[in-house]
Design a protein around this motif. Sequence first.
Motif, PDB file in Angstrom:
ATOM      1  N   UNK A 396       0.607  -1.113   0.020  1.00  0.00           N
ATOM      2  CA  UNK A 396      -0.035   0.144   0.063  1.00  0.00           C
ATOM      3  C   UNK A 396       0.934   1.294   0.096  1.00  0.00           C
ATOM      4  N   UNK A 397       0.561   2.159  -0.926  1.00  0.00           N
ATOM      5  CA  UNK A 397       1.233   3.488  -0.783  1.00  0.00           C
ATOM      6  C   UNK A 397       1.162   4.246   0.375  1.00  0.00           C
ATOM      7  N   UNK A 398       2.039   4.807   0.799  1.00  0.00           N
ATOM      8  CA  UNK A 398       1.941   5.661   2.148  1.00  0.00           C
ATOM      9  C   UNK A 398       0.953   6.733   2.431  1.00  0.00           C
ATOM     10  N   UNK A 399       0.627   7.255   0.963  1.00  0.00           N
ATOM     11  CA  UNK A 399      -0.353   8.270   1.026  1.00  0.00           C
ATOM     12  C   UNK A 399      -1.768   7.769   0.724  1.00  0.00           C
ATOM     13  N   UNK A 400      -1.866   6.588   0.667  1.00  0.00           N
ATOM     14  CA  UNK A 400      -3.352   5.951   0.510  1.00  0.00           C
ATOM     15  C   UNK A 400      -3.921   6.049  -1.034  1.00  0.00           C
ATOM     16  N   UNK A 401      -2.818   6.199  -1.731  1.00  0.00           N
ATOM     17  CA  UNK A 401      -3.714   6.529  -3.311  1.00  0.00           C
ATOM     18  C   UNK A 401      -3.601   5.151  -3.936  1.00  0.00           C
ATOM     19  N   UNK A 402      -3.244   4.025  -3.396  1.00  0.00           N
ATOM     20  CA  UNK A 402      -3.439   2.790  -3.918  1.00  0.00           C
ATOM     21  C   UNK A 402      -2.418   1.936  -3.492  1.00  0.00           C
ATOM     22  N   UNK A 403      -1.716   1.155  -4.575  1.00  0.00           N
ATOM     23  CA  UNK A 403      -0.785   0.139  -4.585  1.00  0.00           C
ATOM     24  C   UNK A 403       0.424   0.442  -5.260  1.00  0.00           C
ATOM     25  N   UNK A 404       1.544  -0.019  -4.761  1.00  0.00           N
ATOM     26  CA  UNK A 404       2.851   0.181  -5.628  1.00  0.00           C
ATOM     27  C   UNK A 404       3.589  -1.165  -5.392  1.00  0.00           C
ATOM     28  N   UNK A 405       4.391  -1.218  -6.819  1.00  0.00           N
ATOM     29  CA  UNK A 405       5.442  -2.348  -6.834  1.00  0.00           C
ATOM     30  C   UNK A 405       6.510  -1.631  -7.636  1.00  0.00           C
ATOM     31  N   UNK A 406       7.697  -1.304  -6.774  1.00  0.00           N
ATOM     32  CA  UNK A 406       8.789  -0.619  -7.304  1.00  0.00           C
ATOM     33  C   UNK A 406      10.134  -1.500  -7.416  1.00  0.00           C
ATOM     34  N   UNK A 407      10.813  -1.272  -8.662  1.00  0.00           N
ATOM     35  CA  UNK A 407      11.909  -2.045  -8.838  1.00  0.00           C
ATOM     36  C   UNK A 407      13.255  -0.935  -8.698  1.00  0.00           C
ATOM     37  N   UNK A 408      13.389  -0.740  -7.834  1.00  0.00           N
ATOM     38  CA  UNK A 408      14.291   0.271  -7.362  1.00  0.00           C
ATOM     39  C   UNK A 408      15.371  -0.505  -6.326  1.00  0.00           C
TER      40      UNK A 408
END
Length: 500
Positions: A396-408
């Motif tokens: 879950x994105x920390x700002x409540x905007x949805x979900x993230x999957x990050x490849x960094x």
Amino acid sequence: MADQPDLKAGVRFETLEENQPLTGSFGDQEVTVVRQGDRAFAVSARCTHLGADLGTGIVAEGEIRCPFHHARFDLETGEATGAPAITPLGCYKVEIAGGILRVTGKQGQPEAPDASGSRERIVVVGAGAAGHAVADHFVTAGEGARVTLITEDLDAPYDRTFVSKQVLSGAKNPEEAALPFGHPHNPRPTILRGVKAEAINRQKKQLRLSDGQTLPYETLVLATGATPITPEFDGADHEAVFTLRSLADARAILGRAERAKSIVVLGSSFIGLEAAGALASKDRKVHVVTQDKVPMEKTLGAEIGHFVQSQHEADGVSFHLETTLTSYDGAQVTLKDGRKIDADMVVLGVGVKPDLALAKAAGLELAEKENGVQVDTYFRTSDPAIYAIGDIANYPACDGSGRLRIEHWAHAGDQGAHLAAFLLGETDGGFDRIPFFWTKQGDAQLRYVGHGSPADGVRIDGKLEEKDFAAHFKGSFLQGALVTCNRDVEALETERDWER
């Protein structure tokens, strides 16, 4: 250091700006001092990641932050508190007397914490940024012996960002990519190399390995990362076709490139273009073949995409756009339109996909369209004894905007450190770090903060041709994303402001 203030002789305390780092000399050592109210802190001046001068960074929330790759260090303890840094800074004693601040000596290293209260064992699958960060945080806490780290690599854990940048270009040798543990005298994890985790028995809490071992676990952490996408074409299995993900891949590519006069890179992903830039030389021609109309357009927008292309073209790289290759015979590639290009080797750089095989076979809940393993803000999967971090974590994105999957890379390291802190009881808060990555494209160093898309709109301040700009991308996450070139402090300050 001749032009730096002599911190042993001292500087007037009133001349130091609040939270404005200043690098000076202490004998033959560089030290950065920071004033906070009527106190001052002094730490080693060079970031332990790649040696940037911390005096050109910023101070926020009790941390000094590196301008290059946004590593963070606690001002009071020197501890590395944000990836990609691992090794802590040295701390120095200061005195303030008669209105003069002086550095008086180096502080001793703190003793290892007492780990006598150690409890359950932690098994971590994957030794990339995320997996290593879990183990390293346990080492820092004096509880590294609780952790078993499993990696298919034969190499000890290493910094994967070195693979397509420093190692492939020859700027660093593979051994220099090794990831340390921040406290060398603390108990170490067990590291099993060249071993694959083949199956999870969730009922028995056991992990079956490719060497026949069965490991019990109380807590299992999946940090399996991503695997290169391998497009299909005639000759894709030729010995001169390479993927680039590991140190072993880089060694194999370098071995072949020594006698190559012409190389084709298929794909214009970040890794593909970094590889093209690293391999280009006056004695070797590099061709990039991509289906993109403009390289990196989907991620950076058309203007910056053209800029990235121009950086590589200045180094002699040729681009073949809106096409792909249909075959390779070991000497030439044939493109979709029938054109042929001499190629002593082909490097695949079309992107990666999350490695979900282990999680999927175990029946863990996956995100929609299998875009990662579904986790909560603490990285817990649908099985409360199993966590997932890094490239595979859909959180879950920390700002409540949805979900993230990050490849960094750095973001994966931050996830691993946060999970370890949670497992150790050091925090009960959810993960809230802003995504960040960096890339070297030709002669340009780009920093990317946040998560946005050029499709939602782009505003560029500055001049691309002068390699001095900031591009603002809109997006649903916070305020989108910021991409900068030669505006390191702006990137740091934007990251700080968004966190607040």
